[in-house]
Design a protein around this motif. Structure first.
Motif, mmCIF file in Angstrom:
data_model
loop_
_atom_site.group_PDB
_atom_site.id
_atom_site.type_symbol
_atom_site.label_atom_id
_atom_site.label_comp_id
_atom_site.label_asym_id
_atom_site.label_seq_id
_atom_site.Cartn_x
_atom_site.Cartn_y
_atom_site.Cartn_z
ATOM 1 N N ILE A 1 -11.190 -3.728 8.866
ATOM 2 C CA ILE A 1 -11.390 -2.174 8.808
ATOM 3 C C ILE A 1 -10.400 -1.633 10.064
ATOM 4 N N GLY A 2 -9.782 -0.489 9.834
ATOM 5 C CA GLY A 2 -9.277 0.327 10.917
ATOM 6 C C GLY A 2 -10.062 1.611 11.034
ATOM 7 N N VAL A 3 -10.356 1.549 12.455
ATOM 8 C CA VAL A 3 -11.299 2.666 13.183
ATOM 9 C C VAL A 3 -10.499 3.517 13.963
ATOM 10 N N GLY A 4 -9.200 3.658 14.104
ATOM 11 C CA GLY A 4 -8.665 4.522 15.013
ATOM 12 C C GLY A 4 -7.175 4.033 15.023
ATOM 13 N N GLU A 5 -6.185 5.041 15.809
ATOM 14 C CA GLU A 5 -4.973 4.870 15.793
ATOM 15 C C GLU A 5 -4.325 3.924 16.484
ATOM 16 N N SER A 6 -5.024 3.358 17.703
ATOM 17 C CA SER A 6 -4.313 2.691 18.640
ATOM 18 C C SER A 6 -4.591 1.145 18.410
ATOM 19 N N GLY B 1 0.957 -1.164 -0.136
ATOM 20 C CA GLY B 1 0.021 -0.077 -0.071
ATOM 21 C C GLY B 1 0.972 1.205 -0.205
ATOM 22 N N VAL B 2 0.408 2.339 -0.408
ATOM 23 C CA VAL B 2 1.149 3.682 -0.514
ATOM 24 C C VAL B 2 1.449 4.001 0.885
ATOM 25 N N ASN B 3 2.576 4.825 1.076
ATOM 26 C CA ASN B 3 3.098 5.607 2.189
ATOM 27 C C ASN B 3 1.771 6.268 2.866
ATOM 28 N N GLY B 4 1.675 5.821 4.376
ATOM 29 C CA GLY B 4 0.453 6.749 4.844
ATOM 30 C C GLY B 4 -0.719 6.180 4.702
ATOM 31 N N SER B 5 -0.742 5.082 4.196
ATOM 32 C CA SER B 5 -2.126 4.686 4.075
ATOM 33 C C SER B 5 -2.436 3.861 5.394
ATOM 34 N N GLY B 6 -1.433 3.216 6.426
ATOM 35 C CA GLY B 6 -1.630 2.804 7.521
ATOM 36 C C GLY B 6 -1.164 1.374 7.709
ATOM 37 N N LYS B 7 -0.265 0.977 6.723
ATOM 38 C CA LYS B 7 0.323 -0.310 6.644
ATOM 39 C C LYS B 7 0.920 -0.751 7.992
ATOM 40 N N THR B 8 1.826 0.017 8.498
ATOM 41 C CA THR B 8 2.642 -0.200 9.671
ATOM 42 C C THR B 8 1.910 -0.354 10.787
ATOM 43 N N THR B 9 0.870 0.477 10.792
ATOM 44 C CA THR B 9 -0.180 0.637 12.137
ATOM 45 C C THR B 9 -0.971 -0.615 12.093
ATOM 46 N N THR B 10 -1.250 -0.944 10.874
ATOM 47 C CA THR B 10 -2.154 -2.163 10.740
ATOM 48 C C THR B 10 -1.549 -3.487 11.024
ATOM 49 N N GLY C 1 0.958 -3.627 13.152
ATOM 50 C CA GLY C 1 1.116 -3.571 14.770
ATOM 51 C C GLY C 1 -0.334 -4.057 15.364
ATOM 52 N N LYS C 2 -1.542 -3.718 14.747
ATOM 53 C CA LYS C 2 -2.794 -4.081 15.508
ATOM 54 C C LYS C 2 -3.014 -5.545 15.069
ATOM 55 N N MET C 3 -2.746 -5.954 13.884
ATOM 56 C CA MET C 3 -2.765 -7.385 13.307
ATOM 57 C C MET C 3 -1.982 -8.317 14.412
ATOM 58 N N MET D 1 -8.996 -1.715 5.056
ATOM 59 C CA MET D 1 -9.353 -0.272 4.713
ATOM 60 C C MET D 1 -9.251 0.403 5.982
ATOM 61 N N THR D 2 -8.414 1.438 6.145
ATOM 62 C CA THR D 2 -8.211 2.129 7.327
ATOM 63 C C THR D 2 -9.014 3.472 7.499
ATOM 64 N N LYS D 3 -8.776 4.146 8.536
ATOM 65 C CA LYS D 3 -9.295 5.612 8.770
ATOM 66 C C LYS D 3 -10.754 5.638 8.419
ATOM 67 N N LEU D 4 -11.562 4.528 8.632
ATOM 68 C CA LEU D 4 -13.076 4.767 8.701
ATOM 69 C C LEU D 4 -13.697 5.262 9.799
ATOM 70 N N ASP D 5 -12.875 5.993 10.781
ATOM 71 C CA ASP D 5 -13.175 6.879 11.932
ATOM 72 C C ASP D 5 -13.176 8.148 11.335
ATOM 73 N N GLY D 6 -14.297 8.888 11.350
ATOM 74 C CA GLY D 6 -14.044 10.211 10.981
ATOM 75 C C GLY D 6 -13.825 10.706 9.743
ATOM 76 N N GLU E 1 11.734 2.444 12.318
ATOM 77 C CA GLU E 1 11.489 2.907 13.771
ATOM 78 C C GLU E 1 10.204 2.513 14.146
ATOM 79 N N GLN E 2 9.197 3.128 13.460
ATOM 80 C CA GLN E 2 7.835 2.844 13.696
ATOM 81 C C GLN E 2 7.412 1.343 13.997
ATOM 82 N N LEU E 3 7.818 0.452 13.025
ATOM 83 C CA LEU E 3 7.678 -0.909 13.048
ATOM 84 C C LEU E 3 8.234 -1.732 14.330
HETATM 85 P P1 GDP Z 1 2.241 3.325 6.288
HETATM 86 O O1 GDP Z 1 3.129 4.663 5.944
HETATM 87 O O2 GDP Z 1 1.455 2.907 5.352
HETATM 88 O O3 GDP Z 1 3.031 2.527 7.249
HETATM 89 O O4 GDP Z 1 1.268 4.366 7.302
HETATM 90 P P2 GDP Z 1 1.314 4.514 9.042
HETATM 91 O O5 GDP Z 1 0.815 3.152 9.674
HETATM 92 O O6 GDP Z 1 2.392 4.963 9.359
HETATM 93 O O7 GDP Z 1 -0.035 5.315 9.197
HETATM 94 C C1 GDP Z 1 -0.038 6.807 8.716
HETATM 95 C C2 GDP Z 1 -0.935 7.616 9.796
HETATM 96 O O8 GDP Z 1 -2.275 7.065 9.779
HETATM 97 C C3 GDP Z 1 -0.291 7.404 11.216
HETATM 98 O O9 GDP Z 1 -0.591 8.602 11.876
HETATM 99 C C4 GDP Z 1 -1.404 6.487 11.834
HETATM 100 O O10 GDP Z 1 -1.590 6.472 13.311
HETATM 101 C C5 GDP Z 1 -2.679 6.803 11.094
HETATM 102 N N1 GDP Z 1 -3.555 5.703 10.847
HETATM 103 C C6 GDP Z 1 -3.467 4.528 10.621
HETATM 104 N N2 GDP Z 1 -4.576 3.605 10.768
HETATM 105 C C7 GDP Z 1 -5.535 4.487 11.227
HETATM 106 C C8 GDP Z 1 -6.929 4.600 11.226
HETATM 107 O O11 GDP Z 1 -7.715 3.455 11.003
HETATM 108 N N3 GDP Z 1 -7.591 5.451 11.898
HETATM 109 C C9 GDP Z 1 -7.046 6.734 11.971
HETATM 110 N N4 GDP Z 1 -7.411 7.696 12.364
HETATM 111 N N5 GDP Z 1 -5.646 6.569 11.708
HETATM 112 C C10 GDP Z 1 -4.991 5.747 11.146
#
Ligand code: GDP
Length: 299
Positions: A276-281, A105-114, A116-118, A250-255, A143-145
């Motif tokens: 689906i991602g619904v937040g950052e934690s 996925g593209v940078n910023g899409s939430g790969k690394t965060t996802t 971590g959650k998985m 699919m991430t960031k479905l919150d807000g 670093e984030q990973l």
């Molecule tokens: P990567 O570049 O694809 O690895 O993306 P990151 O995992 O670094 O996420 C980019 C930003 O999106 C970070 O600030 C995350 O906290 C945020 N993020 C990821 N998933 C979600 C989500 O489901 N909801 C919200 N609100 N933010 C998210």
């Protein structure tokens, strides 16, 4: 599901508010149908889905009075039919040692965060997990990973910034095998700027993983950011060309007001939607439930 409900509020109110104002004691005719189609397209549901909803209503109720509730019900039925077909939780085959998941996925899409959650969810299911920092282009990604690894108390295989991602992936599978790990999640770089390079790099990673296990990677999951709306569709098109994508998160479905894009994706690609991602934690990754999602989206 309250997190999702809150998150989709903006998408929901745009849709249900729009439908109410179009069908306030009005007939279903060419004008109201056109307004409805525009509203659905504006809500990122995609042209095909929007047209089908209008055709279905038109076949049933043309030139008759129709309530906003009836329109919403028809929309919800169409949407849930589409989503039903793609709602599939990720399945880990215990016969795989390890089960290798490539995250793209593209940078910023939430790969690394996802990832971590998985990792946490797999651990909760009693599985051992390893992470590999295959996005070697960005120091911050590595670093984030590592931070996610510490949070979950799982090993993270990483190398130098600018290092060879395929070499790292090869190493990670080797170590995961040696340590009898159940699930290996591999992060990758998502630089869309150079498609040929992206394709070459992903192909190389896949090639070296197959040296350990011909059936791997067992899943290639594309992470899409809902807030990008129709851009997510474009990204999915590109990634389907450069990688053998097997499923979506699919991430960031919150807000976001653009939650409808999930429906457009489901319709267009027919790829399983795993979560689906619904937040950052760490706990903000939910299983994808078609019925729940459509009810919340349509209102
Ligand atoms: P990567 O570049 O694809 O690895 O993306 P990151 O995992 O670094 O996420 C980019 C930003 O999106 C970070 O600030 C995350 O906290 C945020 N993020 C990821 N998933 C979600 C989500 O489901 N909801 C919200 N609100 N933010 C998210």
């Amino acid at each position: 599901f309250s997190r999702l409900k809150d998150g989709l509020k903006r998408s929901t109110s745009a849709l249900s508010g729009g439908i109410s104002s179009i069908f306030n004691k009005k007939r279903l005719d060419a004008t109201t149908l056109e307004e409805l189609e525009d509203l659905l397209i504006m809500s990122d549901l995609g042209v095909e889905v929007s047209r089908r909803v209008c055709d279905r209503l038109s076949a049933q109720k043309y030139d008759k009075e129709i309530s906003a509730e009836e329109v919403q019900a028809a929309l919800a039925e169409e949407v849930s039919g589409i989503l039903e077909a793609v709602a599939k939780p990720l399945e880990i085959n215990p016969g795989n040692h390890p089960h290798v998941i490539l995250m793209v996925g593209v940078n910023g899409s939430g790969k690394t965060t996802t990832i971590g959650k998985m990792a946490k969810q797999f651990q909760n299911d009693g599985k051992s997990v390893m992470l590999a920092a295959g996005d070697t282009f960005r120091a911050a990604a590595i670093e984030q990973l590592q931070v996610w690894g510490e949070r979950n108390n799982v090993p993270v295989i990483s190398g130098k910034v600018g290092g060879d991602a395929a070499g790292l992936a090869f190493d990670a599978v080797k170590q995961a095998k040696e340590q009898n790990i159940d699930v290996l999640l591999i992060d990758t770089a998502g630089r869309l700027q150079n498609k040929d390079y992206l394709m070459e790099e992903l192909a190389k990673i896949v090639r070296v993983i197959k040296k350990h296990d011909e059936t791997a990677p067992h899943d290639t999951i594309l992470v899409l950011d809902a807030t990008t709306g129709q851009n997510a569709i474009m990204q999915a098109e590109v990634f389907q060309k450069v990688a053998n994508v097997t499923g979506l998160v699919m991430t960031k479905l919150d807000g976001t007001a653009r939650g409808g894009v999930l429906v457009a994706c489901a319709e267009k690609f027919a790829l399983p939607i795993h979560a689906i991602g619904v937040g950052e934690s760490i706990d903000d990754l939910q299983p994808f439930n078609a019925d729940e999602f459509s009810r919340m989206l349509v209102g």
